[in-house]
Design an enzyme around this catalytic site. Structure first.
Site, mmCIF file in Angstrom:
data_model
loop_
_atom_site.group_PDB
_atom_site.id
_atom_site.type_symbol
_atom_site.label_atom_id
_atom_site.label_comp_id
_atom_site.label_asym_id
_atom_site.label_seq_id
_atom_site.Cartn_x
_atom_site.Cartn_y
_atom_site.Cartn_z
ATOM 1 N N HIS A 1 -11.040 -5.493 9.173
ATOM 2 C CA HIS A 1 -11.618 -5.340 7.828
ATOM 3 C C HIS A 1 -13.005 -4.697 7.904
ATOM 4 O O HIS A 1 -13.852 -4.918 7.053
ATOM 5 C CB HIS A 1 -11.768 -6.686 7.120
ATOM 6 C CG HIS A 1 -10.483 -7.367 6.781
ATOM 7 N ND1 HIS A 1 -9.648 -7.897 7.734
ATOM 8 C CD2 HIS A 1 -9.873 -7.602 5.591
ATOM 9 C CE1 HIS A 1 -8.586 -8.437 7.139
ATOM 10 N NE2 HIS A 1 -8.704 -8.266 5.843
ATOM 11 N N GLU B 1 0.813 -1.222 0.000
ATOM 12 C CA GLU B 1 0.000 0.000 0.000
ATOM 13 C C GLU B 1 0.843 1.269 0.000
ATOM 14 O O GLU B 1 0.513 2.236 -0.686
ATOM 15 C CB GLU B 1 -0.953 0.012 1.198
ATOM 16 C CG GLU B 1 -2.194 -0.866 1.032
ATOM 17 C CD GLU B 1 -1.960 -2.316 1.419
ATOM 18 O OE1 GLU B 1 -0.828 -2.669 1.789
ATOM 19 O OE2 GLU B 1 -2.921 -3.113 1.338
#
Lengths: 317, 326
Positions: free
Chosen positions: B127, B58
């Site tokens: 998540h 990322e």
């Protein structure tokens, strides 16, 4: 390289040295808001890099220690000095400062206050060059300290995986603020970079023949193959981490500018001519910094204008 | 007008945007597969030079998007879950958000970061977060939280035209929600909220999925004779404070329902703004309905307790109606 090339390299490197000496004097005189990280030691290596870059299509991103790269990267020295002082006429109208030089349409794109953060950003410049098919390359310049950042490892892998035209240029001055490289990395950093699957070489930053050959050969390779390359350049850090930091003095250091001067002398160049080049570089640097000092601190106005011009960025509407 | 899910609306809008502007380039993990269907197969349509499946890195691909935005491309990045912003937060906090400002406004950063938010599907603590409130505290970021297919489409169009970074938060629990979408409609301006339901007694401000939960509560309360007005700000930064103030002037009562942080988050910001600017018309203290200040739990019953729900909102509104100041 001809003798005239050597003179130009010497003059350009001395201009950077003299500019940074002026910045040091400004800092001592209390004319710079914060701390400045000076480029003493990397000037020759930076000028040698510049010889093989094309300002219209290439981009450089640098670290907190980027004044030298900004100067080789076509940033107006007056604008650079003004930004370092936080004055109007600077690259960010005084909003950015010494560690945050950001510029559009120049070879130098941006410097960074976060160690290593400029490396992923250079991936983007490389991606743009590849997408726009202009054979441009990106150059991410960082220190050996940044080479231990995860984002730098990620960037090495990303560049090889996506075939990005980028030069990872690690300037190894052995010191990350006060931490010596041998205390924090147990392997050869070039070998480590090579393990990501790219060409990786080491070069002495005081040896201009090696610098010339390395940059010429490898930058051409990046352009032709759209592949990443890693180069480790050894450069001395001729001062502290920031100007005024005395903590790391006392190490033996070779000044690449002195080496270059000896080379010029060995080419039968007269001392007077060498001194003329140095004096001229000092005068040009002083003129630029003097010119920048004529600017006023209108950063407060810059801030108000930014707020006024960007209501959508001010949280509440 | 065609009926679409939010997922389909986003996908159709992306296709439209990419057809009209060759500079738009998608970056992210598993885009070819498309975890929520938004980008599935777009690499085959536009080529893998414009739809780039990245490694799980990322920091590198968000930074790459920033650098690409500074040098001529218009990247739309996908960070699969906003929880993952933890691993690339420097590139969001210090790089994307600040670079336009540090250049004195001289360099554009036409960058969109699409990401997901929202609990309720058993995805657990890493998540499921809704970090919009955290992100709205960072100067330089625009935060969009669409709640309907039409808003998702219209706000994405605006995001793609922005010359500064936009974080575009898609709720996992809303991807399958359907609604009418006119792909020819103009972009929806940032900072312009929507009155989802008019009412006279209480104002509820909520974005994303909590707007729908609030609407359910309003329907229950209607049978009690309580008339709830529901506001969806659509972007939380910039925030349409005017539409909220106008509603408070009418109702005199405020509840903010949010899935984000219970402390110093979106709900607290709305409440402080209303108290600061509309104190004289408030009939009683504004209320906040937000999850407890814990990580998101995994077990079904725990997750259900953790999330704000219709009953909690209904009870809060009833209580609020009984407790006006003298």
């Amino acid at each position: 390289m001809e003798i005239d090339d050597l003179k130009t390299i010497f003059a350009d490197a001395w201009f950077i040295r003299a500019f940074e000496d002026c910045v040091a004097a400004l800092s001592d005189a209390g004319k710079i808001p914060g701390l400045v990280h000076l480029s003493h030691g990397s000037e020759v290596a930076d000028v040698m890099l510049r010889r093989h870059l094309q300002p219209a299509i290439d981009k450089i991103t640098g670290s907190h220690r980027s004044h030298s790269l900004a100067l080789i990267g076509n940033i107006d020295p007056i604008a650079l000095a003004a930004e370092v002082m936080g004055l109007s006429g600077g690259t960010g109208n005084g909003l950015g400062g010494t560690q945050h030089i950001v510029s559009k349409d120049t070879l130098f794109l941006s410097s960074n206050g976060i160690v290593g953060a400029q490396v992923p950003i250079a991936l983007g410049a490389a991606l743009s060059a590849r997408r726009l098919e202009n054979s441009g390359i990106a150059v991410a310049v960082f220190g050996e300290g940044a080479s231990n950042q995860g984002g730098v490892f990620e960037s090495f892998n990303m560049a090889t995986a996506l075939h990005l035209p980028i030069l990872f240029l690690m300037q190894n001055n052995q010191m990350a603020q006060s931490t010596h490289v041998k205390d924090v990395a147990v392997v050869n950093l070039t070998a480590r970079a090579r393990s990501f699957g790219m060409v990786a070489e080491q070069v002495d930053g005081a040896d201009i023949v090696s610098l010339e050959n390395t940059f010429e050969r490898l930058i051409q390779y990046i352009r032709e193959t759209s592949s990443p390359v890693f180069v480790e350049v050894s450069v001395p850090r001729l001062g502290g981490h920031y100007h005024g930091d005395q903590s790391c003095d006392g190490q033996s250091k070779v000044d690449p500018l002195v080496n270059l001067q000896k080379l010029l002398q060995a080419q039968d160049m007269h001392d007077e001519e060498i001194q003329t080049i140095i004096d001229d570089a000092k005068a040009r640097a002083k003129n630029a910094v003097d010119e920048a000092q004529k600017q006023r601190d209108q950063s407060g106005e810059s801030l108000k204008r930014y707020i006024n011009d960007h209501p959508q960025l001010m949280g509440n509407l | 007008m065609p009926i679409m899910t939010i997922s389909e609306a986003l996908r159709s809008t992306l296709i439209q945007l990419m057809q009209n502007d060759d500079h738009i380039t998608l970056l992210g993990e598993d885009l070819s597969m498309g975890v929520f269907g938004v980008t599935s197969g777009l690499d085959r349509e536009f080529g893998n030079d414009r739809v780039i499946n990245t490694p799980i890195s990322e920091t590198a691909f968000v930074g790459m998007g920033i650098g690409a935005a500074m040098t001529g491309l218009k990247p739309i990045i996908e960070v699969m879950f906003c929880d993952f912003m933890g691993v690339c937060f420097d590139q969001i906090l210090n790089q994307a958000a600040k670079t336009h400002f540090l250049s004195g406004g001289n360099i554009d950063i036409p960058l969109v970061i699409r990401t997901t938010m929202g609990a309720g599907d058993g995805s657990g603590a890493m998540h499921s977060q809704s970090l919009h409130g955290l992100l709205m505290q960072i100067p330089g970021l625009i935060i969009a939280c669409p709640a309907t297919p039409a808003d998702a489409s219209g706000l994405l169009k605006t995001a793609a035209q922005s010359n500064t970074p936009v974080i575009f938060m898609e709720h996992k629990g809303l991807y399958a929600m359907t609604g009418e979408v006119d792909l020819e409609i103009p972009p929806i301006p940032f900072g312009k909220g929507r009155v989802v339901k008019e009412g006279a007694d209480v104002t509820i401000v909520a974005v994303s999925k909590m707007n729908h939960v609030s609407l359910e509560a309003a329907q229950v309360l209607a049978s009690d004779g309580i008339s709830v007005e529901i506001i969806d700000p659509r972007t939380i930064s910039p925030l349409d404070t005017r539409i909220i103030a106008d509603s408070i002037r009418k109702t005199g009562r405020l509840i903010v329902v949010d899935e984000g942080a219970a402390i110093a988050g979106f709900a607290d910001h709305v409440i402080s703004n209303v108290v600061e600017n509309s104190f004289d018309v408030l009939r009683n203290a504004p209320r906040k309905i937000a999850p407890p200040h814990t990580p998101i739990p995994y077990g079904r019953s725990a997750e259900a307790v953790w999330l704000p729900n219709t009953n909690i909102i209904v009870d809060a509104v009833r209580d609020l109606m009984r407790s006006d100041n003298e």
